[in-house]
Structures are given as structure tokens and as C-alpha cells.
Design a protein around this motif. Structure first.
Motif, PDB file in Angstrom:
ATOM      1  N   ILE A  36      35.508   1.813   1.313  1.00 16.60           N
ATOM      2  CA  ILE A  36      35.732   2.217  -0.085  1.00 16.60           C
ATOM      3  C   ILE A  36      37.020   1.557  -0.542  1.00 16.60           C
ATOM      4  CG2 ILE A  36      36.114   4.130  -1.668  1.00 16.60           C
ATOM      5  CD1 ILE A  36      34.722   5.967   0.333  1.00 16.60           C
ATOM      6  N   MET A  92      32.055   7.189  -7.525  1.00 14.74           N
ATOM      7  CA  MET A  92      32.090   5.768  -7.163  1.00 14.74           C
ATOM      8  C   MET A  92      31.454   4.964  -8.297  1.00 14.74           C
ATOM      9  SD  MET A  92      33.491   5.761  -4.176  1.00 14.74           S
ATOM     10  CE  MET A  92      34.240   7.358  -3.851  1.00 14.74           C
ATOM     11  N   LEU A 129      26.427  -3.656  -5.802  1.00 16.12           N
ATOM     12  CA  LEU A 129      26.899  -2.262  -5.696  1.00 16.12           C
ATOM     13  C   LEU A 129      25.858  -1.435  -4.954  1.00 16.12           C
ATOM     14  CD1 LEU A 129      28.457  -1.780  -9.232  1.00 16.12           C
ATOM     15  CD2 LEU A 129      29.682  -1.620  -7.055  1.00 16.12           C
ATOM     16  N   ASP A 147      23.862   6.981  -2.895  1.00 15.22           N
ATOM     17  CA  ASP A 147      25.059   7.787  -3.150  1.00 15.22           C
ATOM     18  C   ASP A 147      25.827   8.014  -1.862  1.00 15.22           C
ATOM     19  OD1 ASP A 147      24.895   8.060  -5.817  1.00 15.22           O
ATOM     20  OD2 ASP A 147      24.179  10.135  -5.806  1.00 15.22           O
ATOM     21  N   LEU A 148      27.158   7.997  -1.969  1.00 15.57           N
ATOM     22  CA  LEU A 148      27.994   8.261  -0.799  1.00 15.57           C
ATOM     23  C   LEU A 148      27.689   9.637  -0.200  1.00 15.57           C
ATOM     24  CD1 LEU A 148      30.356   7.388   1.017  1.00 15.57           C
ATOM     25  CD2 LEU A 148      31.922   8.248  -0.721  1.00 15.57           C
ATOM     26  N   LYS A 184      28.968   2.724 -10.071  1.00 12.53           N
ATOM     27  CA  LYS A 184      27.539   2.451  -9.888  1.00 12.53           C
ATOM     28  C   LYS A 184      27.138   1.304 -10.804  1.00 12.53           C
ATOM     29  CE  LYS A 184      25.160   6.795  -8.837  1.00 12.53           C
ATOM     30  NZ  LYS A 184      26.032   7.803  -9.394  1.00 12.53           N
ATOM     31  N   TYR A 226      31.822   0.739  -1.195  1.00 13.55           N
ATOM     32  CA  TYR A 226      31.905   1.292  -2.544  1.00 13.55           C
ATOM     33  C   TYR A 226      33.197   0.883  -3.232  1.00 13.55           C
ATOM     34  CZ  TYR A 226      28.131   4.406  -1.065  1.00 13.55           C
ATOM     35  OH  TYR A 226      26.948   4.910  -0.597  1.00 13.55           O
TER      36      TYR A 226
END
Ligand code: C5P
Length: 319
Positions: A168, A64, A81, A85-86, A66, A207
Motif C-alpha cells: 500500500i 483505497m 488498480l 477490495d482490501l 479505485k 493499493y
């Protein structure tokens, strides 16, 4: 005796399509809107199921955008953002469901089975309200395309449909160019509305997919197909399947490979018919389905009755 079920064949070819769909496929292949440079060559040896799964695991890691990546720097991106973390958010998911939007989910009565998973992924404008008997009501992750964010008619900023689960967004990017190149040429400009959404809904994780994922996935689809495929990114569905394989021990995918309910109805939540929705026009969807058929660890019986394919998570693939 083992009964055989009439399900999706892994060697489905453009020659099996109606000629208008085959022409459409070929025109997208020729067009090459995103400047794909991979030269197709006929594969002499076919990869085994295990090798195919390993290709996905090693070449399509979860990535993704960042803050600080390429042009995504400065105060605004820093602020908007997600910092988490996913795969931190979704640690140790065991069984996950990916729910395609296919018309064959109409009257599928798969809702309870789908909701019984630890996480459920849905796509774009696919609703649960009014359809929960067939598709369930849980939404953990929703993958949306940049067109949905961009086009005003979807009311993305205010429609409650988008306000459950993690979002997402992905956008068709130029083939394997740097992020700066994409940033200044997105297919649908969505960056501003992304920030607006984040301002309005700061608590919801949202994301932006790094386009490196879509094109690495595309390479694998092309390399393992017997024909030249559309030179456009994989469908949201296929991108979502790869993504869930990163997060979960096991992934059940519903009605991506059509069940006995297969029809020309495009979406379970709309009334229009279009065979291209299932077979692909812009997306190399037919070839995605060939690949998923080859990776399936479930049975043809399950495809036929439940539209269900079972894939191992990357954690459970030894390469
Ligand atoms: O069209 P949309 O991308 O919103 O649909 C979600 C996904 O469901 C597609 O990307 C595709 O992978 C899958 N799908 C399908 N057959 C249909 C409709 C959708 O396989 N008839």
C-alpha cells in the motif's frame, strides 16, 4: 501493590523535547506545506478512551483508490488498480501485529510472538531477513511512502524485499483537496512507477491509499492534542495502525510506544542515531504516540517489557 512502569506519557509536550527538536517541530507547524485549513482550538473536555476509538472508527474508514475515482480513469488505471477490495482480501482477521521500525526492536526477541499473529504489517524498507529473531519473518501488508517508490536508490522495482505481502503506497497530499488536485501535485511523483511495478508484478496486490484517510486521521490527532501539531500527514506507522484496526479484531502494535530498550537508534535495521525518529520532526509523531497511549487497552507492563500496545479492531468498538 501495583508497580508503575516508566513508559510513554500521554501528555508528552514539545516542552519535553531538546530545544533543537522543539524548534524543528515548530518550524514544520508554521510552514504548513499542505495548506491545512483546520483552525486549532484548545479542547476544553478531553475525550474518553471509548470516544477516541469511536472517532477513529467513524472518521477514518478504509479507503483505497479505485479505478474510476476522480482522475484515476482510463484504460491504464482500469488495468492496474486492484479490483479486489482490501477488506475482501483480508476477511475476518483476528489478531494482527503492527511492527514499527524503531531501533528499540534490536534485541527485542519478539519474532515468534509477532509471527504468531494472523497478519503482520511492516513499513517502508524494514527487512525481516537477518532480523527475524527480533521482528519475525511474516509480512502480510507493507505500507510504503511515495518517496521510496520515487527515489531510484531504493530499487523498488527489483528489490525482493517488496515482493512479499500486499503493498500500500501513500503520498502526502494537499489538505482535503479533490483527487485531481493531488494527482497533478503529488509530493513525489510515483504514479508511473506504480504502473511499472504492476506490470512487472501483476500477481501482487498493490493499493494506493486515498489521501482522505491521512487528513481525517490528522484532524483527530490535532483535535485531541493540547498543542499545535506539525501540519504534515501522520507517520506511516500511525496510518498503518488505523488501517489495521479496520481489518482486524485486535491489533498489537510493537515498539511504537518505546519499551525499556528505547534509545536514539533510529531503525532496528540501520546503525544511525537520531532522536527525531522516535519523537518526530516532519510527522506529528509525538502526538500520535500520545493518542495511542490513550487508546491502549493493554498494560504499562507490556509497553515497558515488550513495547506492546493492544488496540481493539473497529468491529469491536460500539459507537
Ligand atoms: O521511518 P518509517 O516511516 O519507515 O518507520 C516506520 C514507522 O515506525 C514510522 O512511521 C513511525 O511510526 C515508527 N517509528 C518510531 N520510532 C522510530 C522509528 C520508526 O515510532 N525510531
Amino acid at each position: 501493590t501495583v508497580r508503575s512502569w516508566p513508559v510513554w506519557k500521554e501528555n508528552t509536550s514539545a516542552d519535553d523535547l531538546f530545544s533543537w527538536l522543539k524548534d524543528l517541530k515548530n518550524s514544520f507547524q508554521a510552514q504548513n506545506k499542505y495548506n491545512v485549513t483546520l483552525i486549532w482550538k484548545n479542547m476544553s473536555a478531553k475525550l474518553s478512551q471509548q470516544e477516541l476509538l469511536c472517532q477513529l472508527k467513524t472518521r477514518v474508514p478504509l479507503t483505497m483508490i479505485k479505478a474510476g475515482d476522480g482522475p484515476f480513469k482510463g484504460e491504464d488505471w482500469q488495468k492496474y488498480l486492484p479490483t479486489e477490495d482490501l477488506n475482501k482480501k483480508f476477511e475476518n482477521l483476528q489478531r494482527c501485529a503492527v511492527v514499527s521500525s524503531a531501533g528499540s526492536l534490536k534485541n527485542a526477541t519478539l519474532g515468534a510472538e509477532i509471527d504468531d499473529h494472523d497478519a503482520v504489517m511492516r513499513f517502508n524498507a524494514a527487512p525481516t531477513d537477518g532480523y527475524s529473531i527480533d521482528v519475525g519473518e511474516k509480512t502480510s501488508i507493507r505500507i510504503i511512502n511515495s518517496q521510496l517508490v520515487h527515489d531510484k536508490q531504493h530499487n523498488f522495482l527489483t528489490n525482493p524485499l517488496y515482493q512479499t505481502g500486499v503493498l500500500i503506497v501513500w503520498d502526502p497530499a494537499p489538505y482535503k483537496q479533490d483527487l485531481q488536485h493531488w494527482y497533478s501535485n503529488p509530493d513525489y511523483s510515483f504514479f508511473e512507477r506504480y504502473m511499472e511495478y504492476r506490470k512487472k508484478h501483476p500477481e501482487q496486490l498493490f493499493y494506493i491509499m486515498n489521501p482522505v484517510m491521512q487528513w481525517n486521521l490528522w484532524d483527530i490527532i490535532q483535535e485531541n492534542s493540547l498543542e499545535k501539531i506539525q501540519r504534515n500527514p501522520p507517520s506511516s506507522g500511525m496510518q498503518g495502525i488505523a488501517l489495521m484496526m479496520s481489518l482486524c479484531d485486535e491489533v498489537n502494535v510493537y515498539e511504537f510506544l518505546p519499551s525499556k530498550r528505547q534509545s536514539d537508534i533510529c531503525y532496528y535495521y540501520q546503525q544511525f542515531n537520531d532522536r527525531a525518529c522516535t519523537m518526530g520532526a516532519y510527522h506529528p509523531l509525538m502526538y500520535e504516540k500520545n493518542l495511542v497511549k490513550r487508546m491502549n487497552q493493554g498494560t504499562d507492563h507490556d509497553i515497558f517489557h515488550y513495547g506492546r500496545v493492544t488496540l481493539p479492531g473497529f468491529r469491536n468498538i460500539d459507537c
